[in-house]
Design a protein around this motif. Structure first.
Motif, PDB file in Angstrom:
ATOM      1  N   PHE A 105      73.840  31.595  37.201  1.00  0.00           N
ATOM      2  CA  PHE A 105      73.437  32.053  35.828  1.00  0.00           C
ATOM      3  C   PHE A 105      72.320  33.211  36.331  1.00  0.00           C
ATOM      4  CE2 PHE A 105      71.181  32.639  31.683  1.00  0.00           C
ATOM      5  CZ  PHE A 105      72.068  33.213  31.050  1.00  0.00           C
ATOM      6  N   ALA A 106      71.349  32.503  37.124  1.00  0.00           N
ATOM      7  CA  ALA A 106      70.097  33.403  37.496  1.00  0.00           C
ATOM      8  C   ALA A 106      70.802  34.827  38.193  1.00  0.00           C
ATOM      9  CB  ALA A 106      69.154  32.697  38.488  1.00  0.00           C
ATOM     10  N   GLU A 111      72.243  40.300  38.451  1.00  0.00           N
ATOM     11  CA  GLU A 111      72.718  41.653  38.038  1.00  0.00           C
ATOM     12  C   GLU A 111      72.891  42.608  36.750  1.00  0.00           C
ATOM     13  OE1 GLU A 111      74.933  43.285  40.210  1.00  0.00           O
ATOM     14  OE2 GLU A 111      74.577  41.902  42.138  1.00  0.00           O
ATOM     15  N   TYR A 112      72.793  41.731  35.906  1.00  0.00           N
ATOM     16  CA  TYR A 112      72.579  42.379  34.484  1.00  0.00           C
ATOM     17  C   TYR A 112      71.420  43.309  34.494  1.00  0.00           C
ATOM     18  CZ  TYR A 112      72.284  43.420  29.687  1.00  0.00           C
ATOM     19  OH  TYR A 112      72.162  43.798  28.282  1.00  0.00           O
ATOM     20  N   MET A 123      81.096  51.268  36.358  1.00  0.00           N
ATOM     21  CA  MET A 123      82.398  50.509  36.594  1.00  0.00           C
ATOM     22  C   MET A 123      81.854  49.622  37.872  1.00  0.00           C
ATOM     23  SD  MET A 123      85.647  49.981  36.342  1.00  0.00           S
ATOM     24  CE  MET A 123      86.459  51.481  35.125  1.00  0.00           C
ATOM     25  N   ASN A 124      81.110  50.003  38.737  1.00  0.00           N
ATOM     26  CA  ASN A 124      81.002  49.168  39.867  1.00  0.00           C
ATOM     27  C   ASN A 124      80.006  47.948  39.683  1.00  0.00           C
ATOM     28  OD1 ASN A 124      82.480  50.189  42.045  1.00  0.00           O
ATOM     29  ND2 ASN A 124      80.918  51.599  42.470  1.00  0.00           N
ATOM     30  N   GLU A 125      78.825  48.176  38.552  1.00  0.00           N
ATOM     31  CA  GLU A 125      78.189  47.432  38.022  1.00  0.00           C
ATOM     32  C   GLU A 125      78.833  46.343  37.350  1.00  0.00           C
ATOM     33  OE1 GLU A 125      74.081  50.228  37.696  1.00  0.00           O
ATOM     34  OE2 GLU A 125      75.489  49.986  36.092  1.00  0.00           O
ATOM     35  N   ALA A 126      79.828  46.763  36.470  1.00  0.00           N
ATOM     36  CA  ALA A 126      80.718  45.873  35.731  1.00  0.00           C
ATOM     37  C   ALA A 126      81.575  45.019  36.408  1.00  0.00           C
ATOM     38  CB  ALA A 126      81.570  46.481  34.762  1.00  0.00           C
ATOM     39  N   LYS A 127      82.239  45.333  37.681  1.00  0.00           N
ATOM     40  CA  LYS A 127      82.810  44.741  38.447  1.00  0.00           C
ATOM     41  C   LYS A 127      81.890  43.714  38.983  1.00  0.00           C
ATOM     42  CE  LYS A 127      86.158  48.020  39.683  1.00  0.00           C
ATOM     43  NZ  LYS A 127      86.905  48.847  40.976  1.00  0.00           N
ATOM     44  N   LEU A 129      79.237  42.054  37.646  1.00  0.00           N
ATOM     45  CA  LEU A 129      78.977  41.562  36.497  1.00  0.00           C
ATOM     46  C   LEU A 129      80.174  40.402  36.361  1.00  0.00           C
ATOM     47  CD1 LEU A 129      77.159  43.705  34.054  1.00  0.00           C
ATOM     48  CD2 LEU A 129      76.064  41.666  35.221  1.00  0.00           C
ATOM     49  N   LEU A 130      81.295  41.075  36.520  1.00  0.00           N
ATOM     50  CA  LEU A 130      82.485  40.103  36.248  1.00  0.00           C
ATOM     51  C   LEU A 130      82.776  39.188  37.215  1.00  0.00           C
ATOM     52  CD1 LEU A 130      85.375  39.513  34.652  1.00  0.00           C
ATOM     53  CD2 LEU A 130      86.279  41.404  36.083  1.00  0.00           C
TER      54      LEU A 130
END
Length: 152
Positions: A105-106, A111-112, A123-127, A129-130
């Motif tokens: 979670f940390a 990342e968030y 898109m890369n940041e979303a990947k 995070l996913l």
């Protein structure tokens, strides 16, 4: 079908690029041009998709099963892709799972924080995070299994 076709073509392209065009040609026995047609959004190639055996060969070599995941998403199915970075090799049960969950979670929050700094999640940041979200999901599955083992 047009939207579905376009969605699958984008994931097919991601798969080929993940493996690399030259290795993809070798693994599938297809030319660069043929592979390109499988993910081309030109009208003349709208009904052309990569054969399942080629997808399987590429996904074996890829870092992620792009097309399989896309097909699952279209059907509303959630896949569990188990490529996790273990915090420890110790199988310490629920207590170890709680520690791993808090660490994951940390990592997700870090990342968030980095992703939202400029106000836009790319898109890369979303990947990324996913990927962290899926890692948390896997820790929760491990915790569920440990709880069932210890208390049944």
């Amino acid at each position: 079908m047009a939207g579905v076709g376009s969605y699958l073509k984008k994931h097919t392209e991601a798969l080929v690029k993940d493996v690399g065009i030259e290795p993809a040609c070798e693994l599938t026995g297809k030319s660069k041009a043929t592979l390109g047609r499988y993910y081309s959004d030109n009208d003349e190639h709208a009904d052309r998709f990569m054969p399942v055996d080629a997808v399987a060969a590429l996904e074996e070599a890829a870092s992620y099963p792009h097309v399989t995941a896309a097909l699952a998403e279209l059907k509303g199915i959630t896949l569990s892709f188990d490529e996790r970075r273990r915090n420890s090799d110790d199988k310490g049960g629920v207590n170890q799972d709680v520690i791993a969950l808090s660490q994951r979670f940390a990592m997700l929050m870090a990342e968030y924080n980095l992703s939202i700094e400029d106000g836009v999640i790319t898109m890369n940041e979303a990947k990324r995070l996913l990927k962290e979200t899926l890692a948390i999901q896997q820790v929760l599955i491990d915790m569920k299994l440990h709880l069932e083992d210890e208390h049944t």
